[in-house]
Design an enzyme around this catalytic site. Sequence first.
Site, PDB file in Angstrom:
ATOM      1  N   LYS A 110     -17.742  -1.817 -18.964  1.00  0.00           N
ATOM      2  CA  LYS A 110     -18.656  -1.950 -18.112  1.00  0.00           C
ATOM      3  C   LYS A 110     -19.040  -0.968 -17.258  1.00  0.00           C
ATOM      4  O   LYS A 110     -18.236   0.045 -17.195  1.00  0.00           O
ATOM      5  CB  LYS A 110     -18.393  -3.206 -16.919  1.00  0.00           C
ATOM      6  CG  LYS A 110     -19.452  -3.833 -16.300  1.00  0.00           C
ATOM      7  CD  LYS A 110     -20.018  -5.026 -17.223  1.00  0.00           C
ATOM      8  CE  LYS A 110     -21.137  -5.880 -16.517  1.00  0.00           C
ATOM      9  NZ  LYS A 110     -21.315  -7.052 -17.628  1.00  0.00           N
ATOM     10  N   ASN A 169     -32.977 -14.074 -15.117  1.00  0.00           N
ATOM     11  CA  ASN A 169     -32.995 -14.295 -16.638  1.00  0.00           C
ATOM     12  C   ASN A 169     -32.458 -15.415 -16.969  1.00  0.00           C
ATOM     13  O   ASN A 169     -32.853 -16.479 -17.778  1.00  0.00           O
ATOM     14  CB  ASN A 169     -32.573 -12.680 -17.296  1.00  0.00           C
ATOM     15  CG  ASN A 169     -32.508 -13.090 -18.695  1.00  0.00           C
ATOM     16  OD1 ASN A 169     -31.640 -13.920 -19.423  1.00  0.00           O
ATOM     17  ND2 ASN A 169     -33.198 -12.435 -19.619  1.00  0.00           N
TER      18      ASN A 169
HETATM   19  P1  NAD Z   1     -31.425 -11.562 -12.619  1.00  0.00           P
HETATM   20  O1  NAD Z   1     -31.324 -10.192 -11.935  1.00  0.00           O
HETATM   21  O2  NAD Z   1     -32.221 -11.403 -13.650  1.00  0.00           O
HETATM   22  O3  NAD Z   1     -31.217 -12.628 -11.835  1.00  0.00           O
HETATM   23  C1  NAD Z   1     -30.360 -12.762 -10.814  1.00  0.00           C
HETATM   24  C2  NAD Z   1     -31.012 -13.968  -9.917  1.00  0.00           C
HETATM   25  O4  NAD Z   1     -29.945 -14.470  -8.650  1.00  0.00           O
HETATM   26  C3  NAD Z   1     -32.061 -13.851  -8.964  1.00  0.00           C
HETATM   27  O5  NAD Z   1     -33.067 -14.803  -9.402  1.00  0.00           O
HETATM   28  C4  NAD Z   1     -31.680 -13.388  -7.715  1.00  0.00           C
HETATM   29  O6  NAD Z   1     -32.715 -13.529  -6.630  1.00  0.00           O
HETATM   30  C5  NAD Z   1     -30.741 -14.619  -7.593  1.00  0.00           C
HETATM   31  N1  NAD Z   1     -29.580 -14.586  -6.659  1.00  0.00           N
HETATM   32  C6  NAD Z   1     -29.013 -13.277  -6.019  1.00  0.00           C
HETATM   33  N2  NAD Z   1     -28.260 -13.508  -5.178  1.00  0.00           N
HETATM   34  C7  NAD Z   1     -28.469 -14.757  -4.720  1.00  0.00           C
HETATM   35  C8  NAD Z   1     -27.890 -15.887  -3.947  1.00  0.00           C
HETATM   36  N3  NAD Z   1     -26.819 -15.469  -3.122  1.00  0.00           N
HETATM   37  N4  NAD Z   1     -28.139 -17.023  -4.135  1.00  0.00           N
HETATM   38  C9  NAD Z   1     -28.959 -17.581  -4.866  1.00  0.00           C
HETATM   39  N5  NAD Z   1     -29.854 -16.649  -5.994  1.00  0.00           N
HETATM   40  C10 NAD Z   1     -29.396 -15.347  -5.862  1.00  0.00           C
HETATM   41  O7  NAD Z   1     -29.811 -11.531 -13.423  1.00  0.00           O
HETATM   42  P2  NAD Z   1     -29.564 -12.125 -14.564  1.00  0.00           P
HETATM   43  O8  NAD Z   1     -29.524 -11.293 -15.816  1.00  0.00           O
HETATM   44  O9  NAD Z   1     -30.060 -13.765 -14.745  1.00  0.00           O
HETATM   45  O10 NAD Z   1     -27.774 -12.274 -14.371  1.00  0.00           O
HETATM   46  C11 NAD Z   1     -27.371 -13.558 -13.651  1.00  0.00           C
HETATM   47  C12 NAD Z   1     -25.984 -13.652 -13.791  1.00  0.00           C
HETATM   48  O11 NAD Z   1     -25.598 -13.809 -15.018  1.00  0.00           O
HETATM   49  C13 NAD Z   1     -24.951 -12.258 -13.401  1.00  0.00           C
HETATM   50  O12 NAD Z   1     -23.907 -12.569 -12.842  1.00  0.00           O
HETATM   51  C14 NAD Z   1     -24.808 -11.764 -14.845  1.00  0.00           C
HETATM   52  O13 NAD Z   1     -23.645 -10.751 -14.708  1.00  0.00           O
HETATM   53  C15 NAD Z   1     -24.744 -12.928 -15.532  1.00  0.00           C
HETATM   54  N6  NAD Z   1     -25.020 -12.673 -17.102  1.00  0.00           N
HETATM   55  C16 NAD Z   1     -26.257 -12.276 -17.521  1.00  0.00           C
HETATM   56  C17 NAD Z   1     -26.344 -12.130 -18.826  1.00  0.00           C
HETATM   57  C18 NAD Z   1     -27.666 -11.472 -19.312  1.00  0.00           C
HETATM   58  O14 NAD Z   1     -28.011 -11.442 -20.552  1.00  0.00           O
HETATM   59  N7  NAD Z   1     -28.812 -11.432 -18.647  1.00  0.00           N
HETATM   60  C19 NAD Z   1     -25.311 -12.120 -19.501  1.00  0.00           C
HETATM   61  C20 NAD Z   1     -24.207 -12.577 -19.178  1.00  0.00           C
HETATM   62  C21 NAD Z   1     -23.853 -12.688 -17.823  1.00  0.00           C
END
Ligand code: NAD
Length: 419
Positions: free
Chosen positions: A103, A218
Amino acid sequence: MDDLLSGALSRLDEAAKHVEVDSEVLEKLKYAKETLSVRLSVRMDDGSRRSFPAWRCRYDDTRGPTKGGIRFHPSSNVEEVTTLAFWMTFKCAVMNLPYGGGKGAVKVDPHSLSKSELERLSRAYVQAFAGMIGPDRDIPAPDVYTNSMIMGWMADEYSSIVRQPSPAVITGKPLPLGGSLGRDDATARGGYYLIKHLEEDLRLSGSARRVVIQGYGNAGFHIARLLHADGYRIVGLSDSRGAIVCADGLDPQAVQTAKEQGGSVTAYTGNGARAVTGDELLGTACEMLVPAALEDQIHKGNAGLIKARVVLELANGPVTPDADCILNEAGVIVLPDILANAGGVTVSYFEWVQNRQGYYWGLDEIHQRLRVIMETEGRRVWDMGSARNIPMRTAAYAHALERLSKAIAAHGTQPFFVG
Ligand code: NAD
């Protein structure tokens, strides 16, 4: 030791009770193999120079090159990076991908940078870590607040340094630069395939299939879209600025459009939707809760509010160990992050394979391959959890630990050397 990391290691100890594992293996998995801390020095548009702390951790590479995203976030720190790399080690092992876990992060608020500053920062990251990453060594990907364009800049910078095109150094790239079809919604789609496969076991096949989603980026948007299209009713959503509920169900695309125009899901007011607090959202009546925001969002202070029977962890580490106990006692089934959100790294793996073979698959083939892996590993975890009557998180860790243990022990442990 940091709370996040000690929480993660406590899950390793728990899993070790259910697998035959040599103490040397556990000892090895308690420490990161390699962590590099640097400061990235970047020229700003106004001519000034700023420096940003940045890290890359390769936690364990016994099963293959390390794999894991790069996060740009103002509260990133080395303990968080190490914990996320630990989780990646187990996630790749659960899915049987030929990778270890890594990471990276930069402590920065990317929204405060111009596009040119963001490009310079992304390239500076690769200049600093070029000796650590590589297609056979450590393969980054996007994470919170990094995207495909940033991955494209990073791959380009690495290619300049090694003086040859090297797309397999990084995944999550734009399609014209060697990205894979299906990467954009892979995390949510993997979670969706898992739910579909376990639907009857989870008693989600009836008519009441209400879902609450925390986080609408996402992962959150795509899981809402896929479940809604399949007849699930999305009764609550949130982002960092607020939350909305609607007992009659929300249309994910309409909420997304309102969010794009108004900056938050709370801008959506159609169909009788109303704004609520984050705790009210968690307490909304539903069958499934999908945390898709950040880590530690469900803790001992709010876990008791949850009414869902099933929690699908699309975020990494959204439930603290204390909250896990509360949910287990309440009989809530938690499908853990290292399985539930592993669709993202699985399609990243497909991207790396396609880059290396120079031959690209169609979308149907990507979806089919993802479905097979999610169903195979999901079923193994489910069967282990059910047979031993242990939480699915413990089962997922135990399943991964078995694979890691076999790989580490294949080099020989003390009993082999002393007879
Ligand atoms: P992103 O930045 O696209 O979205 C994150 C969302 O969470 C945003 O809408 C933000 O406004 C919201 N958010 C932040 N703090 C918040 C809170 N306190 N309450 C409610 N909403 C809140 O990120 P993502 O890519 O969707 O990732 C989200 C999670 O999924 C992370 O933990 C990331 O590590 C995990 N993840 C993502 C992927 C990927 O491929 N995108 C893969 C594995 C894990």
